[in-house]
Design a protein around this motif. Sequence first.
Motif, PDB file in Angstrom:
ATOM      1  N   SER A  80       0.803  -1.224   0.000  1.00 43.88           N
ATOM      2  CA  SER A  80       0.000   0.000   0.000  1.00 43.88           C
ATOM      3  C   SER A  80       0.837   1.276   0.000  1.00 43.88           C
ATOM      4  CB  SER A  80      -0.951   0.010   1.189  1.00 43.88           C
ATOM      5  OG  SER A  80      -0.225  -0.073   2.406  1.00 43.88           O
ATOM      6  N   ARG A  81       1.881   1.331   0.815  1.00 40.50           N
ATOM      7  CA  ARG A  81       2.670   2.566   0.861  1.00 40.50           C
ATOM      8  C   ARG A  81       3.466   2.769  -0.420  1.00 40.50           C
ATOM      9  NH1 ARG A  81       5.373   2.672   6.840  1.00 40.50           N
ATOM     10  NH2 ARG A  81       5.371   0.414   6.471  1.00 40.50           N
ATOM     11  N   VAL A  82       3.931   1.684  -1.016  1.00 40.91           N
ATOM     12  CA  VAL A  82       4.636   1.796  -2.298  1.00 40.91           C
ATOM     13  C   VAL A  82       3.682   2.295  -3.373  1.00 40.91           C
ATOM     14  CG1 VAL A  82       5.865   0.543  -4.108  1.00 40.91           C
ATOM     15  CG2 VAL A  82       6.298  -0.009  -1.708  1.00 40.91           C
ATOM     16  N   ALA A  83       2.478   1.739  -3.425  1.00 43.24           N
ATOM     17  CA  ALA A  83       1.491   2.153  -4.425  1.00 43.24           C
ATOM     18  C   ALA A  83       1.101   3.613  -4.250  1.00 43.24           C
ATOM     19  CB  ALA A  83       0.258   1.257  -4.349  1.00 43.24           C
ATOM     20  N   ASP A  84       0.881   4.036  -3.008  1.00 35.67           N
ATOM     21  CA  ASP A  84       0.514   5.428  -2.744  1.00 35.67           C
ATOM     22  C   ASP A  84       1.636   6.369  -3.162  1.00 35.67           C
ATOM     23  OD1 ASP A  84      -1.906   4.619  -1.755  1.00 35.67           O
ATOM     24  OD2 ASP A  84      -1.361   4.845   0.363  1.00 35.67           O
ATOM     25  N   TYR A  85       2.856   6.002  -2.830  1.00 38.03           N
ATOM     26  CA  TYR A  85       4.016   6.825  -3.195  1.00 38.03           C
ATOM     27  C   TYR A  85       4.162   6.901  -4.713  1.00 38.03           C
ATOM     28  CZ  TYR A  85       8.885   8.144  -3.928  1.00 38.03           C
ATOM     29  OH  TYR A  85      10.027   8.769  -4.375  1.00 38.03           O
ATOM     30  N   ARG A  86       4.080   5.754  -5.388  1.00 36.22           N
ATOM     31  CA  ARG A  86       4.196   5.701  -6.854  1.00 36.22           C
ATOM     32  C   ARG A  86       3.163   6.605  -7.513  1.00 36.22           C
ATOM     33  NH1 ARG A  86       1.579   0.542  -8.615  1.00 36.22           N
ATOM     34  NH2 ARG A  86      -0.178   1.909  -8.141  1.00 36.22           N
ATOM     35  N   ASP A  87       1.905   6.485  -7.092  1.00 38.94           N
ATOM     36  CA  ASP A  87       0.832   7.256  -7.719  1.00 38.94           C
ATOM     37  C   ASP A  87       0.948   8.741  -7.397  1.00 38.94           C
ATOM     38  OD1 ASP A  87      -0.078   4.848  -8.643  1.00 38.94           O
ATOM     39  OD2 ASP A  87      -1.739   4.678  -7.210  1.00 38.94           O
ATOM     40  N   ASN A  88       1.334   9.059  -6.175  1.00 37.18           N
ATOM     41  CA  ASN A  88       1.479  10.461  -5.783  1.00 37.18           C
ATOM     42  C   ASN A  88       2.617  11.120  -6.548  1.00 37.18           C
ATOM     43  OD1 ASN A  88       2.383  12.820  -3.966  1.00 37.18           O
ATOM     44  ND2 ASN A  88       0.446  12.203  -3.056  1.00 37.18           N
ATOM     45  N   MET A  89       3.733  10.393  -6.683  1.00 45.71           N
ATOM     46  CA  MET A  89       4.867  10.963  -7.401  1.00 45.71           C
ATOM     47  C   MET A  89       4.557  11.149  -8.880  1.00 45.71           C
ATOM     48  SD  MET A  89       7.218  11.782  -5.298  1.00 45.71           S
ATOM     49  CE  MET A  89       8.525  12.115  -6.474  1.00 45.71           C
ATOM     50  N   ALA A  90       3.774  10.246  -9.455  1.00 44.40           N
ATOM     51  CA  ALA A  90       3.380  10.404 -10.863  1.00 44.40           C
ATOM     52  C   ALA A  90       2.597  11.698 -11.050  1.00 44.40           C
ATOM     53  CB  ALA A  90       2.557   9.203 -11.309  1.00 44.40           C
ATOM     54  N   LYS A  91       1.711  12.003 -10.095  1.00 42.49           N
ATOM     55  CA  LYS A  91       0.927  13.241 -10.177  1.00 42.49           C
ATOM     56  C   LYS A  91       1.804  14.467  -9.950  1.00 42.49           C
ATOM     57  CE  LYS A  91      -3.413  11.092  -8.677  1.00 42.49           C
ATOM     58  NZ  LYS A  91      -4.424  11.000  -7.590  1.00 42.49           N
ATOM     59  N   GLN A  92       2.648  14.399  -8.924  1.00 45.73           N
ATOM     60  CA  GLN A  92       3.520  15.545  -8.605  1.00 45.73           C
ATOM     61  C   GLN A  92       4.459  15.885  -9.750  1.00 45.73           C
ATOM     62  OE1 GLN A  92       5.235  16.287  -4.452  1.00 45.73           O
ATOM     63  NE2 GLN A  92       5.118  14.063  -4.530  1.00 45.73           N
ATOM     64  N   THR A  93       5.012  14.859 -10.383  1.00 47.97           N
ATOM     65  CA  THR A  93       6.023  15.070 -11.418  1.00 47.97           C
ATOM     66  C   THR A  93       5.423  15.218 -12.814  1.00 47.97           C
ATOM     67  OG1 THR A  93       6.319  12.680 -11.747  1.00 47.97           O
ATOM     68  CG2 THR A  93       7.729  13.766 -10.097  1.00 47.97           C
ATOM     69  N   GLN A  94       4.132  14.881 -12.947  1.00 46.91           N
ATOM     70  CA  GLN A  94       3.441  14.925 -14.233  1.00 46.91           C
ATOM     71  C   GLN A  94       4.085  13.953 -15.242  1.00 46.91           C
ATOM     72  OE1 GLN A  94       2.812  19.135 -15.450  1.00 46.91           O
ATOM     73  NE2 GLN A  94       3.291  19.664 -13.326  1.00 46.91           N
ATOM     74  N   VAL A  95       4.553  12.808 -14.712  1.00 49.63           N
ATOM     75  CA  VAL A  95       5.140  11.761 -15.546  1.00 49.63           C
ATOM     76  C   VAL A  95       4.194  10.557 -15.522  1.00 49.63           C
ATOM     77  CG1 VAL A  95       7.050  10.158 -15.868  1.00 49.63           C
ATOM     78  CG2 VAL A  95       7.497  12.513 -15.112  1.00 49.63           C
ATOM     79  N   ASN A  96       3.765  10.122 -16.686  1.00 54.25           N
ATOM     80  CA  ASN A  96       2.798   9.036 -16.769  1.00 54.25           C
ATOM     81  C   ASN A  96       3.400   7.706 -16.342  1.00 54.25           C
ATOM     82  OD1 ASN A  96       4.466   9.130 -19.193  1.00 54.25           O
ATOM     83  ND2 ASN A  96       3.187   7.481 -19.968  1.00 54.25           N
ATOM     84  N   LEU A  97       2.559   6.857 -15.733  1.00 51.17           N
ATOM     85  CA  LEU A  97       2.951   5.474 -15.482  1.00 51.17           C
ATOM     86  C   LEU A  97       2.761   4.656 -16.764  1.00 51.17           C
ATOM     87  CD1 LEU A  97       1.342   5.023 -11.941  1.00 51.17           C
ATOM     88  CD2 LEU A  97       3.709   5.632 -12.503  1.00 51.17           C
ATOM     89  N   LEU A  98       3.181   3.398 -16.750  1.00 51.55           N
ATOM     90  CA  LEU A  98       3.178   2.584 -17.961  1.00 51.55           C
ATOM     91  C   LEU A  98       2.182   1.431 -17.905  1.00 51.55           C
ATOM     92  CD1 LEU A  98       7.053   2.402 -18.429  1.00 51.55           C
ATOM     93  CD2 LEU A  98       5.439   4.014 -19.478  1.00 51.55           C
ATOM     94  N   SER A  99       1.255   1.499 -16.971  1.00 52.14           N
ATOM     95  CA  SER A  99       0.295   0.410 -16.775  1.00 52.14           C
ATOM     96  C   SER A  99      -0.511   0.100 -18.035  1.00 52.14           C
ATOM     97  CB  SER A  99      -0.659   0.767 -15.629  1.00 52.14           C
ATOM     98  OG  SER A  99       0.050   1.190 -14.494  1.00 52.14           O
ATOM     99  N   SER A 100      -0.771   1.114 -18.855  1.00 50.43           N
ATOM    100  CA  SER A 100      -1.617   0.923 -20.043  1.00 50.43           C
ATOM    101  C   SER A 100      -0.937   0.065 -21.094  1.00 50.43           C
ATOM    102  CB  SER A 100      -2.003   2.270 -20.645  1.00 50.43           C
ATOM    103  OG  SER A 100      -0.847   2.958 -21.100  1.00 50.43           O
ATOM    104  N   VAL A 101       0.407  -0.074 -21.014  1.00 52.13           N
ATOM    105  CA  VAL A 101       1.117  -0.911 -21.988  1.00 52.13           C
ATOM    106  C   VAL A 101       1.827  -2.068 -21.303  1.00 52.13           C
ATOM    107  CG1 VAL A 101       1.395   0.890 -23.727  1.00 52.13           C
ATOM    108  CG2 VAL A 101       3.105   0.676 -21.903  1.00 52.13           C
ATOM    109  N   ALA A 102       1.370  -2.422 -20.099  1.00 54.53           N
ATOM    110  CA  ALA A 102       2.000  -3.506 -19.340  1.00 54.53           C
ATOM    111  C   ALA A 102       1.835  -4.835 -20.053  1.00 54.53           C
ATOM    112  CB  ALA A 102       1.413  -3.579 -17.930  1.00 54.53           C
ATOM    113  N   ALA A 103       2.854  -5.686 -19.904  1.00 50.19           N
ATOM    114  CA  ALA A 103       2.803  -7.028 -20.508  1.00 50.19           C
ATOM    115  C   ALA A 103       3.402  -8.036 -19.542  1.00 50.19           C
ATOM    116  CB  ALA A 103       3.583  -7.025 -21.829  1.00 50.19           C
TER     117      ALA A 103
END
Length: 215
Positions: free
Chosen positions: A192-215
């Motif tokens: 949970s804390r890793v997920a919260d940190y990952r998602d928060n940092m993506a918003k703060q930095t305006q850098v997209n995650l790659l979940s939409s192209v995960a394989a």
Amino acid sequence: MKLFIYEHCPFCVKARMIFGLKNIPVELVVMQNDDEATPQKMVGQKIAPILMKDDGSCMPESLEIVNYVDKLDGEPLLTGKLNPAISDWLRQINGYLNKLTLPRIAGASFEEFATPEARNYFKEKKEATIGDFEELKRHADGFIKNVNDDLRKLDKLIVKPNAVNGELSMDDIHLFPVLRSLTLIQGVEYPSRVADYRDNMAKQTQVNLLSSVAA
């Protein structure tokens, strides 16, 4: 300013992060992976990221770009203390991470692979370094187990979702790109804390995650 990048590249993510954190506008230019001429013309070698400043001069190396942009306004953000445990964690996971991520990057729909030639260039270069991608994919389950074990260890180190050590530091610049790369991998389990940190940092930095192209 313009930032010349590859979308998949964790070093490019480091440079992108500081622009997002400081809300400084920058034009992202995605180079084709087999384009050697553009970066060589700018800085004398094939490398990414490259920052083109407003005066037309060019700066390579992600951490030099981060440091330059952070201090542009005289009010640096990355002033927090470092945690040696974060460096140790990164050293551990970076020992095997490319063997898991690079085969998937090679097959994903990134802009730097707009042509078959660009994709093949990447594949040939990286396979020469880490080994046959198909063979590495056959060992993916073991690597994913290692990742999940390591993420449980990381969960105990995260102090706040908006800064791993409680205040923004270079540890965040090094950590978030790794977590972003992992979003390309199906089967990774985020505490949970890793997920919260990952998602928060993506918003703060305006850098997209790659979940939409995960394989």
